[in-house]
Design an enzyme around this catalytic site. Sequence first.
Site, short mmCIF file in Angstrom:
data_model
loop_
_atom_site.label_atom_id
_atom_site.label_comp_id
_atom_site.label_asym_id
_atom_site.label_seq_id
_atom_site.Cartn_x
_atom_site.Cartn_y
_atom_site.Cartn_z
N ASP A 75 43.61 44.99 37.48
CA ASP A 75 44.35 46.08 38.11
C ASP A 75 44.82 47.03 37.01
OD1 ASP A 75 46.64 44.95 36.92
OD2 ASP A 75 47.24 43.94 38.76
N SER A 76 45.55 48.07 37.39
CA SER A 76 45.94 49.09 36.40
C SER A 76 46.81 48.50 35.29
CB SER A 76 46.63 50.25 37.09
OG SER A 76 47.76 49.80 37.80
#
Length: 80
Positions: free
Chosen positions: A38-39
């Site tokens: 994820d980010s």
Amino acid sequence: MTEQEIFDKIAKLIADNFQLDQSKITMDTNFTQDLDADSIDLVEFVMQLEDEFGAEIPDEEAEKLATVGDAVAYIKSHQG
């Protein structure tokens, strides 16, 4: 540093971060699709790349790093 040496270091970082067998990582490994990053994972990984290679990676460049090959190419082209 050769492309292979850069790849080996990056693959080790990925294996450590994502609990993966290093031998399963290729230049085509995609951070979001293959590693489920994820980010936040990606930001942490970019910070590790910066530490490992002594390079600063601007956010707009980091966003373009989709695969291991992208990261290798970026580091190779920005070596001191």
